[in-house]
Design a protein around this motif. Structure first.
Motif, mmCIF file in Angstrom:
data_model
loop_
_atom_site.group_PDB
_atom_site.id
_atom_site.type_symbol
_atom_site.label_atom_id
_atom_site.label_comp_id
_atom_site.label_asym_id
_atom_site.label_seq_id
_atom_site.Cartn_x
_atom_site.Cartn_y
_atom_site.Cartn_z
ATOM 1 N N LYS A 190 -2.072 -0.318 -4.641
ATOM 2 C CA LYS A 190 -2.294 -1.435 -3.716
ATOM 3 C C LYS A 190 -1.590 -2.682 -4.246
ATOM 4 N N ASP A 208 -3.552 -2.421 -9.342
ATOM 5 C CA ASP A 208 -4.680 -1.919 -8.545
ATOM 6 C C ASP A 208 -4.326 -0.535 -8.011
ATOM 7 N N MET A 209 -4.961 0.498 -8.580
ATOM 8 C CA MET A 209 -4.648 1.890 -8.202
ATOM 9 C C MET A 209 -5.914 2.668 -7.895
ATOM 10 N N GLU A 210 -5.783 3.623 -6.976
ATOM 11 C CA GLU A 210 -6.840 4.610 -6.743
ATOM 12 C C GLU A 210 -6.276 5.969 -7.111
ATOM 13 N N ILE A 264 -1.732 9.203 -6.089
ATOM 14 C CA ILE A 264 -2.153 7.889 -6.586
ATOM 15 C C ILE A 264 -1.802 6.854 -5.525
ATOM 16 N N GLY A 314 -6.270 9.839 -7.164
ATOM 17 C CA GLY A 314 -6.825 10.990 -6.439
ATOM 18 C C GLY A 314 -6.628 12.275 -7.216
ATOM 19 N N GLU A 358 -2.859 0.155 -15.788
ATOM 20 C CA GLU A 358 -4.219 -0.393 -15.620
ATOM 21 C C GLU A 358 -4.427 -1.585 -16.549
ATOM 22 N N ARG A 374 0.870 -1.179 0.000
ATOM 23 C CA ARG A 374 0.000 0.000 0.000
ATOM 24 C C ARG A 374 0.904 1.226 0.000
#
Length: 422
Positions: free
Chosen positions: A287, A276-278, A284, A280, A271, A252
């Motif tokens: 995970k 696995d990315m979030e 960024i 913002g 991607e 993380r």
């Protein structure tokens, strides 16, 4: 001799803050000499290239102070003198060629040694010279030094079409044209964020530049430029490097101070691989990402996939399943990281300047050598992934462009240290 020693296969956790952009900074510093009063630049990375540029400025009798911890550099060109610099410091640094456009613009003449930096195959400066000549300058190359002279009446605005999209030529011609009389139109220019950053600084100094970030830049010449304050954009290449490291070994990891639009081509590829990315606003979160799939990479001028990111992404690709390729259309000879990765057990090869990979690969520690800045970043990530100890020589290349890389990775949990050997 500095070397990096990495004990690999340690998970990464935590957050990392991206520094100011190296490729902006090395152009902003020469641009600042066009002012007639002090320029303050904020967010400057503490890297070797910056210290090299400061040394060059001081040779020109420019007053410079660098608050390294704050990342603030103050450049006062009030008492600057134009002295010939055919060799020495100026030839050790690729970006020193921006002094050509700046010196020509400020003094109407100058002598600048041809630049060095990372060797990535032929990187001619013919487009720079074409631009200077279109503005009326006389340019001679004698014994590897460029002699620049503007006519008595000064540089005159002109129309310039670049035969190849070149970041360096685009910036250099802008620097030369901002004080030229009349209008200058430069077509087929590079659109990189760093070019917008340099134009923003120059406009804050009083220049009249429109169209940065598009194919055509229009410049209305002005007589004088004044000092100002400017904050450099975050480094998209450093951001991409740490995103690749986080995807390879992170559980993380939050990467902060990112302009997401600047690395959309990289994010799209990650991607596609299944990272696995979030995403913002300006950060960024990466995970833990397993079962990655191999992709094909082709580097292109911005907004395409950055040539500077193909090497740092290679170790992550080696972790993925399947067959993949990398074609670098910007610097086709940018393949020197592959033989080093093979020493670590990578199933990768180069044929006709094209990189072929099969994965997934288990890397093992080895003694390797960085041949250039981004190859060094590639080997650092490979070392983080590998079982056992990796020792990297050629560290001076890495320090040219990565601010506090050891401290940043250590804070994430990496076992990495710098050693000095005789």
């Amino acid at each position: 001799m500095k070397k990096l020693v990495i004990e690999g296969n340690k998970p990464l956790n935590g957050e990392i803050t991206i520094s100011g952009a190296k490729n902006s900074t090395v152009a902003l510093i020469p641009a600042a000499i066009l002012a007639d009063s002090p320029v303050v630049l904020e967010g400057i990375p503490n890297i070797q290239d910056v210290h090299s540029l400061i040394g060059i400025l001081r040779d020109f009798n420019v007053a410079v102070s660098f608050e390294e911890d704050e990342g603030i550099i103050t450049i006062d060109p009030t008492n600057m003198i134009s002295i010939p610099m055919p060799n020495g410091k100026i030839t050790s640094l690729r970006a020193s060629y921006y002094f050509m456009g700046a010196i020509l613009s400020k003094f109407g003449k100058g002598v600048i040694g041809l630049p060095g930096g990372c060797f990535l195959g032929p990187r001619p400066i013919d487009q720079h010279i074409k631009g200077f000549e279109a503005l009326g300058a006389t340019v001679r190359n004698e014994m590897g030094a460029i002699y620049l002279t503007s006519p008595e009446e000064g540089l005159q605005g002109g129309r310039i079409y670049l035969d190849v999209v070149s970041i360096g030529a685009t910036i250099n011609i802008i620097l030369a044209a901002v004080k030229a009389k009349g209008k200058t139109v430069i077509e087929n220019v590079a659109k990189e964020p760093e070019i917008i950053d340099v134009c923003t600084l120059l406009n804050n100094m009083g220049a009249k530049i429109r169209g940065a970030g598009t194919d055509i830049i229009r410049i209305e010449g002005v007589e004088t430029l004044h000092g100002c304050r400017h904050t450099v954009i975050p480094d998209r290449i450093e951001a991409g490097t740490y995103l690749a490291a986080a995807a390879a070994m992170g559980e993380r990891v939050l990467v902060k101070n990112v302009i997401v639009e600047h690395i959309e081509s990289l994010i799209a590829k990650m991607e596609e691989m299944g990272v696995d990315m979030e995403i913002g606003e300006d950060s960024i979160l990466v995970k833990k990402s397993d079962n990655l799939k191999m992709v094909h990479i082709k580097t292109l001028p911005y907004p395409g996939f950055a040539t500077d990111l193909q090497q740092p992404l290679t170790p992550l690709l080696l972790k993925a399943s399947g067959d993949g390729t990398i074609i670098d259309t910007i610097y086709p000879k940018r393949v020197n990281h592959i033989p080093e990765l093979r020493r670590m057990g990578a199933n990768a090869k180069v044929e006709s300047d094209m990189i072929f990979m099969q994965g997934p690969n288990k890397l093992t520690g080895a003694e390797v050598t960085a041949s250039d800045l981004r190859a060094g970043a590639c080997l650092v990530i490979a070392g983080l992934m590998a079982e056992g100890t990796t020792t990297i020589s050629g560290v001076e290349y890495i320090l040219r462009g990565y601010d506090h890389i050891v401290e940043k990775l250590t804070a994430l949990g990496a076992d990495i240290r710098m050693i000095e050997e005789d």
